[in-house]
Design an enzyme around this catalytic site. Structure first.
Site, PDB file in Angstrom:
ATOM      1  N   HIS A 188      18.886   5.396  34.513  1.00 22.26           N
ATOM      2  CA  HIS A 188      19.538   6.413  35.346  1.00 22.26           C
ATOM      3  C   HIS A 188      18.531   7.096  36.262  1.00 22.26           C
ATOM      4  O   HIS A 188      18.856   7.482  37.381  1.00 22.26           O
ATOM      5  CB  HIS A 188      20.246   7.431  34.444  1.00 22.26           C
ATOM      6  CG  HIS A 188      21.269   6.809  33.565  1.00 22.26           C
ATOM      7  ND1 HIS A 188      22.457   6.309  34.056  1.00 22.26           N
ATOM      8  CD2 HIS A 188      21.278   6.547  32.241  1.00 22.26           C
ATOM      9  CE1 HIS A 188      23.153   5.792  33.056  1.00 22.26           C
ATOM     10  NE2 HIS A 188      22.456   5.909  31.954  1.00 22.26           N
ATOM     11  N   ARG A 295      27.665  -5.825  45.275  1.00 24.44           N
ATOM     12  CA  ARG A 295      27.607  -6.428  43.938  1.00 24.44           C
ATOM     13  C   ARG A 295      28.647  -5.770  43.034  1.00 24.44           C
ATOM     14  O   ARG A 295      28.381  -4.726  42.427  1.00 24.44           O
ATOM     15  CB  ARG A 295      26.204  -6.262  43.348  1.00 24.44           C
ATOM     16  CG  ARG A 295      25.097  -6.876  44.202  1.00 24.44           C
ATOM     17  CD  ARG A 295      23.731  -6.636  43.556  1.00 24.44           C
ATOM     18  NE  ARG A 295      22.651  -7.184  44.350  1.00 24.44           N
ATOM     19  CZ  ARG A 295      21.961  -6.504  45.261  1.00 24.44           C
ATOM     20  NH1 ARG A 295      22.260  -5.229  45.494  1.00 24.44           N
ATOM     21  NH2 ARG A 295      20.986  -7.068  45.936  1.00 24.44           N
ATOM     22  N   ARG A 331      31.183  -9.378  46.622  1.00 23.93           N
ATOM     23  CA  ARG A 331      30.987 -10.546  45.748  1.00 23.93           C
ATOM     24  C   ARG A 331      31.749 -10.336  44.448  1.00 23.93           C
ATOM     25  O   ARG A 331      31.630  -9.278  43.826  1.00 23.93           O
ATOM     26  CB  ARG A 331      29.494 -10.738  45.455  1.00 23.93           C
ATOM     27  CG  ARG A 331      29.213 -11.933  44.549  1.00 23.93           C
ATOM     28  CD  ARG A 331      27.730 -12.146  44.349  1.00 23.93           C
ATOM     29  NE  ARG A 331      27.110 -11.099  43.542  1.00 23.93           N
ATOM     30  CZ  ARG A 331      25.797 -10.975  43.370  1.00 23.93           C
ATOM     31  NH1 ARG A 331      24.966 -11.795  43.987  1.00 23.93           N
ATOM     32  NH2 ARG A 331      25.304 -10.009  42.633  1.00 23.93           N
ATOM     33  N   GLU A 430      23.570 -20.831  46.548  1.00 25.62           N
ATOM     34  CA  GLU A 430      22.433 -20.461  45.692  1.00 25.62           C
ATOM     35  C   GLU A 430      22.095 -21.546  44.681  1.00 25.62           C
ATOM     36  O   GLU A 430      21.265 -21.346  43.795  1.00 25.62           O
ATOM     37  CB  GLU A 430      22.711 -19.129  44.981  1.00 25.62           C
ATOM     38  CG  GLU A 430      24.040 -19.060  44.288  1.00 25.62           C
ATOM     39  CD  GLU A 430      24.389 -17.651  43.822  1.00 25.62           C
ATOM     40  OE1 GLU A 430      23.489 -16.799  43.699  1.00 25.62           O
ATOM     41  OE2 GLU A 430      25.584 -17.404  43.574  1.00 25.62           O
ATOM     42  N   ASN A 453      17.327 -15.681  46.056  1.00 26.81           N
ATOM     43  CA  ASN A 453      16.674 -15.467  44.756  1.00 26.81           C
ATOM     44  C   ASN A 453      16.977 -16.618  43.809  1.00 26.81           C
ATOM     45  O   ASN A 453      16.078 -17.236  43.230  1.00 26.81           O
ATOM     46  CB  ASN A 453      17.131 -14.144  44.133  1.00 26.81           C
ATOM     47  CG  ASN A 453      16.914 -12.951  45.050  1.00 26.81           C
ATOM     48  OD1 ASN A 453      16.293 -13.075  46.093  1.00 26.81           O
ATOM     49  ND2 ASN A 453      17.417 -11.807  44.660  1.00 26.81           N
ATOM     50  N   ASP A 454      18.271 -16.909  43.644  1.00 27.90           N
ATOM     51  CA  ASP A 454      18.655 -17.996  42.749  1.00 27.90           C
ATOM     52  C   ASP A 454      18.370 -19.360  43.362  1.00 27.90           C
ATOM     53  O   ASP A 454      17.980 -20.294  42.659  1.00 27.90           O
ATOM     54  CB  ASP A 454      20.138 -17.888  42.370  1.00 27.90           C
ATOM     55  CG  ASP A 454      20.346 -17.039  41.115  1.00 27.90           C
ATOM     56  OD1 ASP A 454      19.418 -16.970  40.294  1.00 27.90           O
ATOM     57  OD2 ASP A 454      21.421 -16.445  40.961  1.00 27.90           O
ATOM     58  N   ARG A 464      12.856 -17.088  37.303  1.00 30.49           N
ATOM     59  CA  ARG A 464      12.289 -15.941  38.029  1.00 30.49           C
ATOM     60  C   ARG A 464      12.099 -14.721  37.141  1.00 30.49           C
ATOM     61  O   ARG A 464      11.515 -13.732  37.554  1.00 30.49           O
ATOM     62  CB  ARG A 464      13.126 -15.598  39.259  1.00 30.49           C
ATOM     63  CG  ARG A 464      14.568 -15.222  39.011  1.00 30.49           C
ATOM     64  CD  ARG A 464      15.316 -15.173  40.334  1.00 30.49           C
ATOM     65  NE  ARG A 464      16.737 -14.960  40.195  1.00 30.49           N
ATOM     66  CZ  ARG A 464      17.345 -13.793  40.351  1.00 30.49           C
ATOM     67  NH1 ARG A 464      16.630 -12.727  40.628  1.00 30.49           N
ATOM     68  NH2 ARG A 464      18.648 -13.678  40.224  1.00 30.49           N
ATOM     69  N   CYS A 501      21.615 -13.153  52.011  1.00 29.92           N
ATOM     70  CA  CYS A 501      21.712 -11.854  51.337  1.00 29.92           C
ATOM     71  C   CYS A 501      20.675 -11.692  50.232  1.00 29.92           C
ATOM     72  O   CYS A 501      20.626 -10.660  49.565  1.00 29.92           O
ATOM     73  CB  CYS A 501      23.110 -11.628  50.773  1.00 29.92           C
ATOM     74  SG  CYS A 501      23.587 -12.775  49.463  1.00 29.92           S
TER      75      CYS A 501
END
Length: 543
Positions: A188, A295, A331, A430, A453-454, A464, A501
């Site tokens: 948080h 997301r 997404r 991806e 990333n993927d 990763r 993205c």
């Protein structure tokens, strides 16, 4: 001078005095009671009062940090009703004939230890929530004051970590930055730091000592370092860096309302990635042309049960309305791999990144998928929403998605619920599989968005999440760049647009190469929008 190193969750520099968060811990005494029924009533009364307090905190957080971050207080209200938690307290009161405070304290210790010992990072994070809820009950039972931090001056807040009810009550105008002994990138404290746009460093451990309270400190969020009582040389260097950072921000502000266009007149869309609905303020503040990646899994990660259709509808509608006609690409849920949710009851997997995740869950647990699609199609009436599906590897998957969409539309029609008929749909590129058949996939969808990333992870066969493999991980690998180019060519051959993205979208050393490939859109963190705009406006693709 003392130098501490940790992990940065927001890149910036601040300077000021340390203020350790001061908690008023409840003192728990154990004593024998004759009337256990009366003691249980004390507990029940405290529980009801606690729920009312949490509802007030929810309403305050809703105004301060948005619905997504406020949702934790709804979860805490549900925790107070948790059967196992309440039964444990009542059982201790009855069996040991002890006071409610002691029963709550023992239960809190037991449950906190249980969550902290779990392998799942999400469940480990719930330990702090149990502690927070229990401390609230104890304060009510002991008539202790709620420990609200009073800040007279602007300070750097230090603590082991902060629980939600502590972060929401901070006077945010007086917080320069955060330095924490513990915490994670999804804690948080980290969420609050990013939403406030201030430096925060977590994971400093026991090196961050309470004896540093009041001392002058420099927080270097760019390098994850904390300088306590810096020497003159360090102070001069950091002052210079901070001044450069501020000057750069001011220069970038001049790019607001400017077009995302190259010197030769090539137009590109620069959008922003967001994690939840409260991030929209930063998107607008940084003048992004739209949202390229919303997301949606935050709704699942922050809930203790499956988010309802109405919960999802409200979140999507809010973002769409706030963006006032600008594109919002949402997404569908990308749960699995490193994003675990307990109530999904996913089996432990040897290779979770290659396992049961994202669209694979949606296509096999269709009711979860339908609930999300119903909310999305309903919310699309209120703005310019597009829907994007992750982890696609085949045309068959896309066709299966279309069948479910058709079913959802028919159900909404039958129920007389308004929805938008034609919503732009796309897929994430991806996996190497999606790249190799991107010519076929382009015929089935309206757009592509490359999740670098993927795509990098799967192309290079490198996990990763594995720090030992960092020396081998190369996001600029020619194989990755060739795959992006192949996907771009195949999208354009069918008259479809393509964006990026993933993290590479904000890599300004690659911006020119991406534009030469024909990439139509770059979606980056809100704080990078103006930086990428600056780079785009310096490029001449005719040279």
């Amino acid at each position: 001078m003392i130098v501490l190193e940790g992990k940065s969750v927001f890149n910036d520099i601040c300077m000021g005095n340390i203020s350790f968060y001061k908690r008023k811990e409840s003192v728990i005494k154990r004593y024998k009671v004759e009337d256990t029924d009366a003691e249980i009533k004390r507990f029940e009364s405290a529980k009801e009062k606690g729920k009312k307090q949490l509802q007030s905190l929810y309403e305050k957080a809703l105004a301060d940090v948005g619905e997504a971050n406020a949702a934790i207080f709804e979860i805490h209200q549900m925790m107070l009703e948790d059967l196992d938690y309440c039964e444990s307290i009542i059982n201790i009161i009855n069996s040991q004939q002890v006071n409610a405070e002691y029963a709550v304290g023992v239960t809190a210790d037991n449950f906190t230890a249980m969550f902290a010992a779990m392998d799942d990072a999400y469940m480990q994070g719930r330990a702090a929530d149990v502690k927070d809820v229990s401390e609230r009950l104890l304060k009510i039972l002991t008539n202790a004051e709620d420990g609200i931090q009073i800040l007279n001056d602007k300070v750097v807040i230090a603590a082991d970590d902060l629980v939600p009810s502590e972060t929401v009550q901070l006077d945010k105008d007086k917080v320069l930055g955060f330095i924490m002994q513990n915490g994670s990138a999804n804690s948080h404290t980290a969420i609050l730091a990013r939403s406030m746009g201030i430096p925060a460093i977590i994971g400093l451990g026991e090196d961050l000592k309470k004896e540093f309270d009041g001392k002058y400190v420099i927080v270097d969020g760019f390098h994850g370092k904390v300088y306590i009582e810096p020497d003159e040389e360090t102070l001069a260097v950091m002052e210079k860096r901070r001044k450069e950072s501020l000057e750069r921000k001011e220069l970038l502000q001049q790019l607001k309302d400017k077009e995302d266009i190259t010197l030769d007149g090539t137009k590109i869309n620069i959008y922003a990635n967001i994690g939840n609905s409260s991030d929209v303020g930063n998107v607008l503040k940084n003048d992004a042309n739209g949202i390229g990646l919303f997301r949606s899994e935050f709704l699942y990660l922050e809930n203790s049960d499956y988010p309802t259709e109405e919960q999802q509808f409200a979140a999507y509608k809010t973002v769409a309305e706030n963006m006032a006609g600008k594109k919002v690409i949402i997404r569908t849920l990308d749960i699995g791999a490193d994003k675990k949710v307990d109530y999904f009851k996913l089996d432990k997997e040897e290779n979770p990144a290659l396992g049961y995740r994202a669209i694979r869950i949606c296509l096999t647990r269709k009711e979860i998928f339908k609930t999300q699609l119903r909310a999305l199609y309903r919310a699309a009436i209120f703005g310019n929403i597009s829907i994007m599906f992750p982890m696609i590897i085949s045309v068959e998957e896309v066709k299966a998605i279309k069948v479910i969409i058709a079913q959802v539309k028919e159900e909404l029609k039958q129920e007389g619920i308004p929805f938008k008929e034609n919503v732009e749909t796309g897929i994430m590129i991806e996996t190497p599989a999606s790249v190799m058949i991107s010519d076929e996939l382009a015929k089935e969808v309206d757009f592509f968005s490359v999740g670098t990333n993927d795509l990098t992870q799967y192309t290079l066969a490198i996990d990763r999440q594995n720090q030992k493999l960092e020396p081998f991980y190369n996001a600029h690998h020619k194989a990755v760049l060739k795959m992006i180019k192949m996907a771009a060519d195949n999208a354009h051959a069918e008259g479809k647009w393509i964006g990026i993205c993933g993290e590479l979208g904000a890599d300004i050393t690659l911006t020119e190469e991406f534009l030469k490939m024909g990439i139509d859109e770059l979606s980056v963190s809100a704080s990078m929008v103006l930086e990428v705009r600056k780079r785009v406006r310096e490029i001449d693709l005719t040279k």
